[in-house]
Design a protein around this motif. Sequence first.
Motif, short mmCIF file in Angstrom:
data_model
loop_
_atom_site.label_atom_id
_atom_site.label_comp_id
_atom_site.label_asym_id
_atom_site.label_seq_id
_atom_site.Cartn_x
_atom_site.Cartn_y
_atom_site.Cartn_z
N GLN A 161 1.35 19.01 -21.14
CA GLN A 161 0.64 18.04 -20.30
C GLN A 161 1.44 17.74 -19.03
O GLN A 161 0.89 17.72 -17.92
N ARG A 162 2.71 17.45 -19.22
CA ARG A 162 3.58 17.14 -18.10
C ARG A 162 3.59 18.28 -17.08
O ARG A 162 3.51 18.07 -15.87
N ALA A 163 3.65 19.52 -17.57
CA ALA A 163 3.67 20.69 -16.69
C ALA A 163 2.35 20.83 -15.94
O ALA A 163 2.32 21.15 -14.74
N PHE A 164 1.22 20.61 -16.63
CA PHE A 164 -0.08 20.70 -15.97
C PHE A 164 -0.19 19.64 -14.88
O PHE A 164 -0.67 19.92 -13.77
N ALA A 165 0.23 18.41 -15.17
CA ALA A 165 0.16 17.35 -14.16
C ALA A 165 0.97 17.72 -12.93
O ALA A 165 0.52 17.55 -11.79
N PHE A 166 2.16 18.26 -13.15
CA PHE A 166 3.02 18.65 -12.03
C PHE A 166 2.39 19.79 -11.24
O PHE A 166 2.34 19.76 -10.00
N CYS A 167 1.92 20.82 -11.93
CA CYS A 167 1.43 22.02 -11.25
C CYS A 167 0.12 21.80 -10.52
O CYS A 167 -0.13 22.42 -9.49
N LEU A 168 -0.73 20.93 -11.04
CA LEU A 168 -1.97 20.64 -10.35
C LEU A 168 -1.71 19.85 -9.06
O LEU A 168 -2.45 19.97 -8.09
N GLU A 169 -0.63 19.09 -9.06
CA GLU A 169 -0.28 18.31 -7.88
C GLU A 169 0.65 19.07 -6.93
O GLU A 169 0.59 18.90 -5.72
N THR A 170 1.52 19.91 -7.51
CA THR A 170 2.54 20.61 -6.73
C THR A 170 2.51 22.08 -7.12
O THR A 170 3.37 22.57 -7.87
N PRO A 171 1.52 22.85 -6.67
CA PRO A 171 1.29 24.18 -7.20
C PRO A 171 2.30 25.25 -6.79
O PRO A 171 2.52 26.20 -7.55
N ASP A 172 2.91 25.14 -5.62
CA ASP A 172 3.75 26.23 -5.12
C ASP A 172 4.88 26.63 -6.07
O ASP A 172 5.04 27.83 -6.38
N PRO A 173 5.71 25.71 -6.54
CA PRO A 173 6.78 26.14 -7.45
C PRO A 173 6.26 26.72 -8.75
O PRO A 173 6.93 27.56 -9.37
N CYS A 174 5.08 26.32 -9.15
CA CYS A 174 4.51 26.82 -10.41
C CYS A 174 4.00 28.25 -10.24
O CYS A 174 4.21 29.10 -11.12
N SER A 175 3.35 28.52 -9.12
CA SER A 175 2.90 29.90 -8.89
C SER A 175 4.10 30.82 -8.68
O SER A 175 4.07 31.98 -9.08
N GLN A 176 5.17 30.30 -8.09
CA GLN A 176 6.38 31.09 -7.94
C GLN A 176 7.01 31.41 -9.28
O GLN A 176 7.48 32.53 -9.52
#
Length: 326
Positions: free
Chosen positions: A234-249
């Motif tokens: 959940q925490r990761a989804f919340a972060f990635c939906l708001e801050t996608p660039d580091p997650c796609s990297q």
Amino acid sequence: MKKTMLSVIGAALIGSTGLASAEELNLQLNWTAGGDHAPIYYALQEGWYDEAGVELTVRQGSGSGAAATALDVGQTEIAIIDTPTALQFLARGSKFTGVMVAYNDNAAGLYWRRSSGIETIKDIAGRSIGAPAFDATRQMWVPAARALGVDPESVNWVNLQPTGKVAALQSGAVDVTTHFYSVHFIYEDIFGDDLGFALLRDHGMNTYSLAYYVADSVIKGKEEAVRNFVQTTQRAFAFCLETPDPCSQALSSAVSMRQSDAARQLEYAARVMPGVGNDLPLGSWNMDRIKADYTVVREAYDLGEFDATTKFTNDFIDESIAYPGM
């Protein structure tokens, strides 16, 4: 937003205490890694699962049916499965439980070339649709077609390899194909103004889509690890939906995907993950929707009476974690 940030801080504090020893868990994806899996790979990269006392192993998938089978026979402990597929297995006695939603809206779509003479979805009658036999839309075609206002028997299904959809549509080998919305940009880039498209969600077929399921035996034997897995995810989804660039990297680095493709897949997936009009905590189930989804699945597959809500739970959800902007 405030609830999301407070939750992230709280999760970090909880995770920092760790467990005496990490509990091993393995996760089978619904398919090969893509944009909707970016939160998993970001959390792995940042050590969030380790901090939460979970040693997570991720395995690539080959379809929701394969993921559900692997979970059912004990080859994996957690699996990402398209919910209508999961409901079929559960109605027939499979022993696993839905613990977190990834896609609140049905992310499946139909794609065609306007130059083929198909202007609207109703024009696919008498045409060919190309997809693998285990394709999610093909599996649920009867209720999907009814929602679209198309006679289910009026189309001809053509078997395709999963990687052959775009080429088959380009060549005219098929008139229509299916795909999840996370790769919508590929069709836009290739077909441009010639692209015709219908998202099932927008045509009355809005079942829950991809979600996380855990074997009942694992819930019983590793309850705390399952809770830590769910809340870290959940925490990761919340972060990635708001801050996608580091997650796609992170996804790009982990699976050798072009970073631009990873970014665009996550961007498009994020458009259907939270769900239209959904105000529940991130990843939570609405039990009335589960009942409605099972009604659709039951009619499609002639299944028996089954209280589907008994196989879905919000017990592991951190209710303080919200979708960004909510």
